[in-house]
Design a protein around this motif. Structure first.
Motif, PDB file in Angstrom:
ATOM      1  N   ASP A  89       0.829  -1.206   0.000  1.00 17.69           N
ATOM      2  CA  ASP A  89       0.000   0.000   0.000  1.00 17.69           C
ATOM      3  C   ASP A  89       0.865   1.258   0.000  1.00 17.69           C
ATOM      4  OD1 ASP A  89      -2.395  -1.461   0.139  1.00 17.69           O
ATOM      5  OD2 ASP A  89      -2.203  -1.616   2.308  1.00 17.69           O
ATOM      6  N   PHE A  90       2.067   1.103   0.539  1.00 13.79           N
ATOM      7  CA  PHE A  90       2.975   2.241   0.703  1.00 13.79           C
ATOM      8  C   PHE A  90       4.394   1.703   0.800  1.00 13.79           C
ATOM      9  CE2 PHE A  90       5.346   5.294   3.221  1.00 13.79           C
ATOM     10  CZ  PHE A  90       5.011   6.490   2.609  1.00 13.79           C
ATOM     11  N   VAL A  91       5.368   2.472   0.298  1.00 12.59           N
ATOM     12  CA  VAL A  91       6.762   2.048   0.346  1.00 12.59           C
ATOM     13  C   VAL A  91       7.596   3.171   0.957  1.00 12.59           C
ATOM     14  CG1 VAL A  91       8.773   1.336  -1.010  1.00 12.59           C
ATOM     15  CG2 VAL A  91       6.481   0.585  -1.685  1.00 12.59           C
ATOM     16  N   LEU A 110       2.257   3.457  -6.855  1.00 13.10           N
ATOM     17  CA  LEU A 110       2.391   3.181  -5.431  1.00 13.10           C
ATOM     18  C   LEU A 110       2.929   4.419  -4.716  1.00 13.10           C
ATOM     19  CD1 LEU A 110       3.963  -0.381  -5.541  1.00 13.10           C
ATOM     20  CD2 LEU A 110       1.715   0.229  -4.679  1.00 13.10           C
ATOM     21  N   PRO A 111       2.262   4.837  -3.648  1.00 11.69           N
ATOM     22  CA  PRO A 111       2.773   5.977  -2.887  1.00 11.69           C
ATOM     23  C   PRO A 111       4.042   5.578  -2.135  1.00 11.69           C
ATOM     24  CG  PRO A 111       0.854   5.062  -1.790  1.00 11.69           C
ATOM     25  CD  PRO A 111       1.014   4.313  -3.092  1.00 11.69           C
ATOM     26  N   PHE A 112       4.953   6.536  -2.001  1.00 13.68           N
ATOM     27  CA  PHE A 112       6.196   6.280  -1.292  1.00 13.68           C
ATOM     28  C   PHE A 112       6.684   7.560  -0.646  1.00 13.68           C
ATOM     29  CE2 PHE A 112       7.466   7.670  -5.464  1.00 13.68           C
ATOM     30  CZ  PHE A 112       8.531   8.516  -5.220  1.00 13.68           C
ATOM     31  N   LEU A 116      23.946   5.023  -5.478  1.00 12.31           N
ATOM     32  CA  LEU A 116      22.723   5.029  -4.674  1.00 12.31           C
ATOM     33  C   LEU A 116      21.693   6.012  -5.231  1.00 12.31           C
ATOM     34  CD1 LEU A 116      24.211   4.806  -1.068  1.00 12.31           C
ATOM     35  CD2 LEU A 116      22.964   3.018  -2.321  1.00 12.31           C
ATOM     36  N   ALA A 117      22.147   7.146  -5.743  1.00  8.77           N
ATOM     37  CA  ALA A 117      21.224   8.114  -6.348  1.00  8.77           C
ATOM     38  C   ALA A 117      20.549   7.522  -7.580  1.00  8.77           C
ATOM     39  CB  ALA A 117      21.974   9.391  -6.719  1.00  8.77           C
ATOM     40  N   ASN A 118      21.309   6.806  -8.391  1.00  3.01           N
ATOM     41  CA  ASN A 118      20.725   6.144  -9.566  1.00  3.01           C
ATOM     42  C   ASN A 118      19.741   5.061  -9.155  1.00  3.01           C
ATOM     43  OD1 ASN A 118      22.059   7.636 -11.561  1.00  3.01           O
ATOM     44  ND2 ASN A 118      23.882   6.356 -11.389  1.00  3.01           N
ATOM     45  N   LEU A 119      20.093   4.269  -8.151  1.00  2.00           N
ATOM     46  CA  LEU A 119      19.178   3.234  -7.661  1.00  2.00           C
ATOM     47  C   LEU A 119      17.897   3.864  -7.132  1.00  2.00           C
ATOM     48  CD1 LEU A 119      18.418   0.360  -6.854  1.00  2.00           C
ATOM     49  CD2 LEU A 119      19.736   0.702  -4.749  1.00  2.00           C
ATOM     50  N   GLN A 120      18.030   4.948  -6.392  1.00  2.00           N
ATOM     51  CA  GLN A 120      16.857   5.637  -5.864  1.00  2.00           C
ATOM     52  C   GLN A 120      15.952   6.105  -7.007  1.00  2.00           C
ATOM     53  OE1 GLN A 120      16.897   9.749  -4.056  1.00  2.00           O
ATOM     54  NE2 GLN A 120      16.813   8.475  -2.201  1.00  2.00           N
ATOM     55  N   VAL A 126      15.657   4.737 -10.022  1.00  2.00           N
ATOM     56  CA  VAL A 126      14.996   3.557 -10.594  1.00  2.00           C
ATOM     57  C   VAL A 126      13.842   3.113  -9.704  1.00  2.00           C
ATOM     58  CG1 VAL A 126      15.307   1.111 -11.149  1.00  2.00           C
ATOM     59  CG2 VAL A 126      17.025   2.766 -11.865  1.00  2.00           C
ATOM     60  N   LEU A 127      14.069   3.088  -8.387  1.00  2.00           N
ATOM     61  CA  LEU A 127      13.004   2.697  -7.457  1.00  2.00           C
ATOM     62  C   LEU A 127      11.821   3.657  -7.558  1.00  2.00           C
ATOM     63  CD1 LEU A 127      15.104   1.785  -4.298  1.00  2.00           C
ATOM     64  CD2 LEU A 127      13.939   0.201  -5.841  1.00  2.00           C
TER      65      LEU A 127
END
Length: 69
Positions: A11-13, A46-48, A30-34, A36-37
């Motif tokens: 429901d939330f990430v 999906l809200p995050f 890590l910035a690139n991974l963030q 992509v996520l």
């Protein structure tokens, strides 16, 4: 991440935000991974939220001295 979204149907990430410490290469990775996520979560609608490590550790009652690998 695609599979996690489809199988778990959250429901939330919550995502731990990145912070620069000493290594520029790790920070950029890590910035690139963030990114992509965040893109994947947007695609799945999906809200995050991004939160600092100190915020979620405080919320769960985990002190910096309690780090366990």
């Amino acid at each position: 991440m695609e599979n996690v979204c489809e199988v778990c149907k959250p429901d939330f990430v919550g995502i731990e935000d990145i912070q620069f410490q000493k290594n520029v290469i790790i920070f950029k990775t890590l910035a690139n991974l963030q990114g992509v996520l965040k893109d994947t979560l947007h695609e799945h609608r999906l809200p995050f939220a991004l939160t600092s490590s100190s915020s979620w550790r405080s919320y769960l009652g985990i002190n910096e001295g309690d780090k366990r690998d």
